[in-house]
Design an enzyme around this catalytic site. Structure first.
Site, PDB file in Angstrom:
ATOM      1  N   ALA A 197     -12.177  50.712 -55.353  1.00  0.00           N
ATOM      2  CA  ALA A 197     -10.765  51.058 -55.127  1.00  0.00           C
ATOM      3  C   ALA A 197     -10.570  51.968 -53.916  1.00  0.00           C
ATOM      4  CB  ALA A 197     -10.197  51.718 -56.379  1.00  0.00           C
ATOM      5  N   GLU A 245     -17.589  44.746 -44.873  1.00  0.00           N
ATOM      6  CA  GLU A 245     -16.844  45.007 -46.114  1.00  0.00           C
ATOM      7  C   GLU A 245     -17.130  43.876 -47.098  1.00  0.00           C
ATOM      8  OE1 GLU A 245     -12.616  44.720 -45.484  1.00  0.00           O
ATOM      9  OE2 GLU A 245     -12.136  45.566 -47.449  1.00  0.00           O
ATOM     10  N   ARG A 294      -4.806  39.402 -55.695  1.00  0.00           N
ATOM     11  CA  ARG A 294      -4.569  40.311 -56.818  1.00  0.00           C
ATOM     12  C   ARG A 294      -3.338  41.188 -56.551  1.00  0.00           C
ATOM     13  NH1 ARG A 294     -10.055  43.083 -58.256  1.00  0.00           N
ATOM     14  NH2 ARG A 294      -8.860  43.556 -60.135  1.00  0.00           N
ATOM     15  N   PRO A 333     -16.751  53.519 -56.489  1.00  0.00           N
ATOM     16  CA  PRO A 333     -16.397  53.831 -57.870  1.00  0.00           C
ATOM     17  C   PRO A 333     -16.360  52.622 -58.798  1.00  0.00           C
ATOM     18  CG  PRO A 333     -14.876  54.898 -56.372  1.00  0.00           C
ATOM     19  CD  PRO A 333     -15.795  54.059 -55.531  1.00  0.00           C
ATOM     20  N   ASN A 334     -16.893  52.839 -59.972  1.00  0.00           N
ATOM     21  CA  ASN A 334     -16.852  51.890 -61.097  1.00  0.00           C
ATOM     22  C   ASN A 334     -17.786  50.698 -60.949  1.00  0.00           C
ATOM     23  OD1 ASN A 334     -14.743  53.339 -62.569  1.00  0.00           O
ATOM     24  ND2 ASN A 334     -13.424  52.697 -60.893  1.00  0.00           N
ATOM     25  N   ASN A 380     -19.160  47.928 -50.381  1.00  0.00           N
ATOM     26  CA  ASN A 380     -18.123  47.624 -51.369  1.00  0.00           C
ATOM     27  C   ASN A 380     -17.616  48.974 -51.853  1.00  0.00           C
ATOM     28  OD1 ASN A 380     -16.415  46.899 -53.392  1.00  0.00           O
ATOM     29  ND2 ASN A 380     -17.862  45.534 -54.452  1.00  0.00           N
ATOM     30  N   ARG A 404     -17.766  45.582 -67.005  1.00  0.00           N
ATOM     31  CA  ARG A 404     -16.414  45.871 -66.530  1.00  0.00           C
ATOM     32  C   ARG A 404     -15.676  44.568 -66.187  1.00  0.00           C
ATOM     33  NH1 ARG A 404     -15.175  47.801 -60.373  1.00  0.00           N
ATOM     34  NH2 ARG A 404     -12.968  48.136 -60.678  1.00  0.00           N
ATOM     35  N   HIS A 417     -16.478  42.403 -51.202  1.00  0.00           N
ATOM     36  CA  HIS A 417     -15.834  42.475 -52.516  1.00  0.00           C
ATOM     37  C   HIS A 417     -16.281  41.297 -53.362  1.00  0.00           C
ATOM     38  CE1 HIS A 417     -13.216  45.650 -51.137  1.00  0.00           C
ATOM     39  NE2 HIS A 417     -12.964  44.924 -50.068  1.00  0.00           N
ATOM     40  N   ARG A 463      -3.820  46.132 -53.661  1.00  0.00           N
ATOM     41  CA  ARG A 463      -5.166  45.800 -53.167  1.00  0.00           C
ATOM     42  C   ARG A 463      -5.124  45.043 -51.842  1.00  0.00           C
ATOM     43  NH1 ARG A 463      -8.367  46.955 -57.779  1.00  0.00           N
ATOM     44  NH2 ARG A 463      -7.179  46.585 -59.675  1.00  0.00           N
ATOM     45  N   TYR A 512     -15.064  40.279 -62.373  1.00  0.00           N
ATOM     46  CA  TYR A 512     -16.209  40.683 -61.553  1.00  0.00           C
ATOM     47  C   TYR A 512     -17.518  39.980 -61.928  1.00  0.00           C
ATOM     48  CZ  TYR A 512     -12.956  44.327 -60.137  1.00  0.00           C
ATOM     49  OH  TYR A 512     -11.864  44.989 -59.654  1.00  0.00           O
TER      50      TYR A 512
HETATM   51  C1  DQA Z   1     -13.603  45.373 -55.642  1.00  0.00           C
HETATM   52  C2  DQA Z   1     -12.095  45.129 -55.473  1.00  0.00           C
HETATM   53  C3  DQA Z   1     -11.327  46.438 -55.560  1.00  0.00           C
HETATM   54  O1  DQA Z   1      -9.920  46.182 -55.449  1.00  0.00           O
HETATM   55  C4  DQA Z   1     -11.567  47.109 -56.900  1.00  0.00           C
HETATM   56  O2  DQA Z   1     -10.921  48.356 -56.944  1.00  0.00           O
HETATM   57  C5  DQA Z   1     -13.011  47.260 -57.206  1.00  0.00           C
HETATM   58  C6  DQA Z   1     -13.908  46.135 -56.912  1.00  0.00           C
HETATM   59  C7  DQA Z   1     -14.396  44.051 -55.687  1.00  0.00           C
HETATM   60  O3  DQA Z   1     -15.602  44.091 -55.466  1.00  0.00           O
HETATM   61  O4  DQA Z   1     -13.818  43.004 -55.978  1.00  0.00           O
HETATM   62  O5  DQA Z   1     -13.459  48.261 -57.743  1.00  0.00           O
HETATM   63  O6  DQA Z   1     -14.058  46.116 -54.522  1.00  0.00           O
END
Ligand code: DQA
Length: 145
Positions: free
Chosen positions: A80, A101, A110, A12-13, A77, A20, A103, A114, A25
């Site tokens: 959230a 994994e 953070r 997501p996102n 990735n 964003r 990020h 998280r 990021y």
């Molecule tokens: C993320 C870190 C997550 O906590 C966050 O919700 C994201 C992006 C990262 O790539 O840093 O959406 O996965």
């Protein structure tokens, strides 16, 4: 050398990357990251299959598909969903393909919500905190598995 199929799954996102919270990021878009991975993948004899969805079930389906298509590894990735999704934890446990994994940010520096990663409990390893370069480092790790 035979080409290795690497799935790159984004939750997501992450379709909003570039716009964003760039201070968190970075300014690169997901398409920019895809292009970087394709270029590096060519050097490493890896074919990249990249996907993004804002919906948990799509990510579950793609994890299963990675196994069914004989993928060498998955970079995930989960956004959230990393911190909430037992369905993703179970999906990773339901396949034999190693999942790395990824990020962009370092979730451990953070908010405390998280600091939990369900994905990380089943992942082969985690690369976090290097911005878009996290994906490249993960690809190099995946290619070497
Ligand atoms: C993320 C870190 C997550 O906590 C966050 O919700 C994201 C992006 C990262 O790539 O840093 O959406 O996965």
């Amino acid at each position: 050398m035979a080409e290795k199929l690497i799935y790159v799954l984004n939750g997501p996102n992450l379709n909003r990357l570039g716009k964003r919270e760039p201070e968190v990021y970075g300014s690169q878009t997901l398409a920019d990251i895809g292009a970087m991975l394709a270029a590096r993948g060519a050097d490493l004899s890896c074919t990249i299959s990249m996907h993004q969805s804002n919906h948990e079930g799509d990510l579950v389906d793609w994890l299963h598909e990675a196994e069914d298509r004989g993928a060498h590894a998955v970079l995930l990735n989960a956004g959230a969903l990393t911190h909430t999704s037992i369905a993703l934890l179970d999906a990773i446990r339901s396949i034999k393909v190693p999942v790395i994994e990824v990020h962009l940010s370092n979730p451990h520096t953070r908010e405390s919500f998280r600091h939990v990663s369900w994905v990380g409990q089943a992942a082969k390893g985690t690369i976090a905190g290097f911005g878009a370069r996290s994906y490249l480092l993960a690809l190099e790790a995946a290619a070497a598995l």
